[in-house]
Design an enzyme around this catalytic site. Sequence first.
Site, PDB file in Angstrom:
ATOM      1  N   LEU A   1       9.797  31.915  14.055  1.00 22.18           N
ATOM      2  CA  LEU A   1      11.106  31.366  13.671  1.00 22.18           C
ATOM      3  C   LEU A   1      11.523  31.808  12.272  1.00 22.18           C
ATOM      4  CD1 LEU A   1      10.548  27.802  15.136  1.00 22.18           C
ATOM      5  CD2 LEU A   1      12.117  29.540  16.020  1.00 22.18           C
TER       6      LEU A   1
ATOM      7  N   TYR B   1       7.545  16.270   7.557  1.00 17.47           N
ATOM      8  CA  TYR B   1       7.914  16.613   8.940  1.00 17.47           C
ATOM      9  C   TYR B   1       9.187  15.866   9.342  1.00 17.47           C
ATOM     10  CZ  TYR B   1       7.474  16.177  14.060  1.00 17.47           C
ATOM     11  OH  TYR B   1       7.710  16.149  15.410  1.00 17.47           O
TER      12      TYR B   1
ATOM     13  N   SER C   1      12.576  14.109  16.112  1.00 15.90           N
ATOM     14  CA  SER C   1      11.411  13.239  16.241  1.00 15.90           C
ATOM     15  C   SER C   1      11.745  11.827  15.792  1.00 15.90           C
ATOM     16  CB  SER C   1      10.273  13.783  15.371  1.00 15.90           C
ATOM     17  OG  SER C   1       9.229  12.841  15.279  1.00 15.90           O
TER      18      SER C   1
ATOM     19  N   ASP D   1       7.342  31.799  21.704  1.00 18.15           N
ATOM     20  CA  ASP D   1       6.443  31.081  20.794  1.00 18.15           C
ATOM     21  C   ASP D   1       5.858  32.139  19.869  1.00 18.15           C
ATOM     22  OD1 ASP D   1       4.973  28.036  21.312  1.00 18.15           O
ATOM     23  OD2 ASP D   1       4.170  29.350  19.753  1.00 18.15           O
TER      24      ASP D   1
ATOM     25  N   SER E   1       6.362   9.393  21.639  1.00 21.08           N
ATOM     26  CA  SER E   1       5.012   9.933  21.864  1.00 21.08           C
ATOM     27  C   SER E   1       4.955  10.482  23.280  1.00 21.08           C
ATOM     28  CB  SER E   1       3.969   8.822  21.688  1.00 21.08           C
ATOM     29  OG  SER E   1       4.142   8.177  20.438  1.00 21.08           O
TER      30      SER E   1
END
Length: 273
Positions: free
Chosen positions: A60, A144, A119, A42, A173
């Site tokens: 990233l 996004y 997503s 991370d 979710s």
Amino acid sequence: MPSTPPTPSLFKRLLLTGAAGTLGRELRPRLKAHCEVLRVSDRLDLGAADAGEETMPAALEDAGAVLALLDGVDAVVHLGGVSVEGPFEPILQANIVGVYHLYEAARKQRVRRIVFASSNHVTGFYRQDEVIDARAPLRPDGYYGVSKAFGENLAQFYFDRHGIETVSLRIGSALPEPKDRRMLATWLSFGDLERLVVASLTAPVVGHSVVYGMSDNATRWWDNRCAHHIGYRPQDSSERFRAAAQARQPTLDADDPVTRYQGGAFVTRGPYE
Ligand code: 15L
């Protein structure tokens, strides 16, 4: 009597990106059972490496760091990047440039499979009275969602051109419990998230597959008929939270875009300047 030998780990070294995020923190202890070494990464603080873990902080946007991250890795669970709707620039860097770095690193380091956290927001502009499957044209509900659509397209390209397999998880979710009525359809329990990721890592042949990440909810907008080969079997359901969710939102305005579209509040975010 001879003792039963331990189940051999499926992967020698598995990489989990976005390990300090909400879903990363859930998956980190759960994925350790499936590999000899879990490499966690991370840009944020990862804490100390636990037994069976190695920590490798990386951004990233940094191609060199991402290349090093994938060195010696059998498979990747890629949760890293921006996970909500917002201004374009940070999404561009983390989710578009970043996912390109990830696939280039996978090609150079000969990693064969990636589980990509896409997503539900790639199809957020479908209405809540429509049921779609993975073949429905994309209708992202923000930058996004657009960035996740890019990631899915990139995954398809790297499979067609380089044979790197991906399962793109259109996660709904993933929370301890559904917070509102929309989430009665979109909820994914943490247990089912683990089942979905493990099935995606271990299914024998996936090419580039797309699967919606939801629990076995009674209300559904997504049909996973194109992903039966993954073998994901959800075991939880949002139904036990229905009464509480309805009490929290006794009335809904059907003309409100937040109620009308599957993406919920994401569909009304922005513009940002
Ligand atoms: C997502 O993609 C987000 O990462 C998460 O924060 C939730 O908002 C979820 O979608 C959702 O649609 O509820």
